[in-house]
Write a protein that holds these residues in place. Structure first.
Motif, PDB file in Angstrom:
ATOM      1  N   ALA A  69       0.831  -1.203   0.000  1.00  0.00           N
ATOM      2  CA  ALA A  69       0.000   0.000   0.000  1.00  0.00           C
ATOM      3  C   ALA A  69       0.865   1.254   0.000  1.00  0.00           C
ATOM      4  O   ALA A  69       0.571   2.227  -0.714  1.00  0.00           O
ATOM      5  N   GLU A  70       1.931   1.231   0.781  1.00  0.00           N
ATOM      6  CA  GLU A  70       2.825   2.396   0.851  1.00  0.00           C
ATOM      7  C   GLU A  70       3.472   2.673  -0.498  1.00  0.00           C
ATOM      8  O   GLU A  70       3.578   3.832  -0.925  1.00  0.00           O
ATOM      9  N   VAL A  71       3.906   1.613  -1.188  1.00  0.00           N
ATOM     10  CA  VAL A  71       4.525   1.784  -2.506  1.00  0.00           C
ATOM     11  C   VAL A  71       3.532   2.368  -3.505  1.00  0.00           C
ATOM     12  O   VAL A  71       3.844   3.294  -4.259  1.00  0.00           O
ATOM     13  N   MET A  72       2.314   1.827  -3.506  1.00  0.00           N
ATOM     14  CA  MET A  72       1.305   2.295  -4.451  1.00  0.00           C
ATOM     15  C   MET A  72       0.868   3.725  -4.132  1.00  0.00           C
ATOM     16  O   MET A  72       0.633   4.539  -5.042  1.00  0.00           O
ATOM     17  N   ALA A  73       0.780   4.055  -2.853  1.00  0.00           N
ATOM     18  CA  ALA A  73       0.412   5.424  -2.471  1.00  0.00           C
ATOM     19  C   ALA A  73       1.498   6.403  -2.894  1.00  0.00           C
ATOM     20  O   ALA A  73       1.203   7.503  -3.404  1.00  0.00           O
ATOM     21  N   GLU A  74       2.751   6.020  -2.709  1.00  0.00           N
ATOM     22  CA  GLU A  74       3.864   6.883  -3.110  1.00  0.00           C
ATOM     23  C   GLU A  74       3.852   7.117  -4.615  1.00  0.00           C
ATOM     24  O   GLU A  74       4.280   8.174  -5.091  1.00  0.00           O
ATOM     25  N   ALA A  75       3.333   6.132  -5.359  1.00  0.00           N
ATOM     26  CA  ALA A  75       3.270   6.259  -6.822  1.00  0.00           C
ATOM     27  C   ALA A  75       2.083   7.100  -7.281  1.00  0.00           C
ATOM     28  O   ALA A  75       1.920   7.347  -8.477  1.00  0.00           O
ATOM     29  N   VAL A 362       9.359  -3.518 -10.443  1.00  0.00           N
ATOM     30  CA  VAL A 362       8.530  -4.278  -9.492  1.00  0.00           C
ATOM     31  C   VAL A 362       8.777  -3.661  -8.113  1.00  0.00           C
ATOM     32  O   VAL A 362       9.415  -4.255  -7.241  1.00  0.00           O
ATOM     33  N   SER A 363       8.266  -2.464  -7.938  1.00  0.00           N
ATOM     34  CA  SER A 363       8.615  -1.643  -6.776  1.00  0.00           C
ATOM     35  C   SER A 363       8.133  -2.221  -5.462  1.00  0.00           C
ATOM     36  O   SER A 363       8.691  -1.898  -4.403  1.00  0.00           O
ATOM     37  N   ALA A 364       7.087  -3.034  -5.493  1.00  0.00           N
ATOM     38  CA  ALA A 364       6.542  -3.592  -4.259  1.00  0.00           C
ATOM     39  C   ALA A 364       7.080  -4.987  -3.961  1.00  0.00           C
ATOM     40  O   ALA A 364       6.603  -5.650  -3.043  1.00  0.00           O
ATOM     41  N   ARG A 365       8.099  -5.437  -4.712  1.00  0.00           N
ATOM     42  CA  ARG A 365       8.673  -6.751  -4.426  1.00  0.00           C
ATOM     43  C   ARG A 365       9.280  -6.762  -3.029  1.00  0.00           C
ATOM     44  O   ARG A 365       9.877  -5.794  -2.565  1.00  0.00           O
ATOM     45  N   GLY A 366       9.109  -7.862  -2.344  1.00  0.00           N
ATOM     46  CA  GLY A 366       9.699  -8.022  -1.014  1.00  0.00           C
ATOM     47  C   GLY A 366       8.990  -7.243   0.079  1.00  0.00           C
ATOM     48  O   GLY A 366       9.400  -7.306   1.241  1.00  0.00           O
TER      49      GLY A 366
END
Length: 369
Positions: A69-75, A362-366
């Motif tokens: 969620a944090e990665v997608m929000a930052e995007a 793949v920014s949300a990997r891991g």
């Protein structure tokens, strides 16, 4: 069918034409059925693809973890549902932080969770928006008994900082159906059970703004969506994989493949490529329409599959295949299950007509926490 795309292997490839067709097709299906589409982005973990889904008409996205969620929000994505129970004050605190800038909701199925959320959100500008998960046959998380459901509703009603948004379910057990008719029966039962609990909430004085269901097979098969369902959350449809392709009986919607190089031919029938468990996983499905043979299908060759994997090696036993390929040549493999495979790569190469035309991180990997 050998591949001469000039990238180092193993590599995750996405066919742009099929990708766009898959995105458009599911959005048009949701629009025809009069429901919101909230795709589950754990399938790809790529903000670039999530934005494509949003631009096509998705109402928001689904994720599985706070980190995603944090990665997608930052995007820049502003409407996110975490389809999971979030336990732990630090994780709930991160959701509180996200709620200051995005519309975010997340799953609960216990009084413990509601009490914890209520404490962490004390003093927040907005209440925590929660969805109650209903267990519909997958034998995973979610509410099973009506009494537990009403007790949970009461806990939310009596809290100061938690707001009830609706109910959600995941009919993942449809993957094990032996026939399309059985798959539809399981889907219908799951939808009816979800709607039943939505009705219990209504009778308890707590109307569901959202009644959300989701898994890919019923929707790629075009099943009707019962009245009262407001939202669907398929994930795999955007890229597809070997197991989901088996439901349709063809690979035409498989946008994702693994490009791998032939690195050894120790015998007349044994072929080794450079993608192992760390790049393709050891996952397979054993029963039902989604059952897979081997650990991945080799594109362009009839009934040729990966027989086994080591950490860095894929093993294929097929004399005819061996006769047709040489060391140094590249082939594509359709993985059995795309979701964990995406998590293994730093980026995907988007290809069209045999050439790389773009890349997607793949920014949300891991992001497992």
């Amino acid at each position: 069918m050998m591949n001469d795309i000039q990238v180092d292997t193993p590599a995750l490839l996405i066919d742009r034409k099929i990708l766009k067709q898959n995105i458009t097709s599911m959005q048009e299906y949701a629009d025809r059925k009069g429901v919101n589409l909230r795709p589950h982005t754990k399938t790809h973990k790529m903000p670039k693809l999530a934005k494509m889904q949003m631009e096509a008409g998705a109402a928001g996205i689904t994720v599985a973890k706070v980190g995603e969620a944090e990665v997608m929000a930052e995007a820049g994505i502003r409407d996110i549902f975490i389809a999971n129970q979030i336990i732990g004050r630090s994780k709930v605190g991160r959701i509180r932080k996200l709620s200051e800038s995005v519309s975010i909701s997340f799953g609960v199925d216990s009084i413990y969770s509601v009490k914890e959320i209520d404490e962490v959100f004390e003093g927040a500008d907005e209440k925590a928006n929660v969805m109650i998960e209903i267990e519909v046959g997958e034998k995973r998380s979610g509410i099973i008994q009506p009494d537990d459901f009403t007790a949970l509703l009461d806990e939310i009603k009596n809290s100061r900082n938690v707001s009830f948004k609706g109910v959600f379910s995941h009919d993942g057990h449809t993957y094990k159906a032996q026939t399309t008719d059985e798959l539809k029966e399981l889907y219908d039962d799951s939808s009816a059970r979800t709607l039943h609990f939505a009705g219990l909430a209504r009778n308890h004085g707590m109307e569901c703004e959202v009644v959300s269901i989701g898994s890919t097979p019923p929707f790629v098969l075009g099943f009707d969506i019962p009245e009262g369902i407001t939202e669907i959350r398929p994930g795999t449809y955007i890229l597809m994989d070997g197991s989901q392709a088996n439901v349709l009986g063809h690979n035409d919607t498989c946008a994702a493949t693994i490009l791998t190089t032939i690195i050894s031919k120790p015998t007349d029938e044994r072929v080794i490529t450079d993608v192992g468990a760390k790049g393709i996983t050891q996952q397979h499905r054993k029963v039902g329409l989604t059952a897979t043979k081997g650990l991945g299908k080799v594109v362009g060759f009839d009934d040729v599959h990966v027989d086994s994997v080591f950490d860095e090696h894929a093993i294929i036993y097929d004399k005819n295949f061996s006769d047709e390929v040489e060391i140094g040549e590249k082939v594509e493999i359709i993985m059995n299950h795309i979701c964990p495979v995406s998590n293994l790569y730093e980026k995907a190469y988007i290809v069209e007509n045999g050439e790389v035309v773009d890349e997607a991180a793949v920014s949300a990997r891991g992001k497992l926490q």
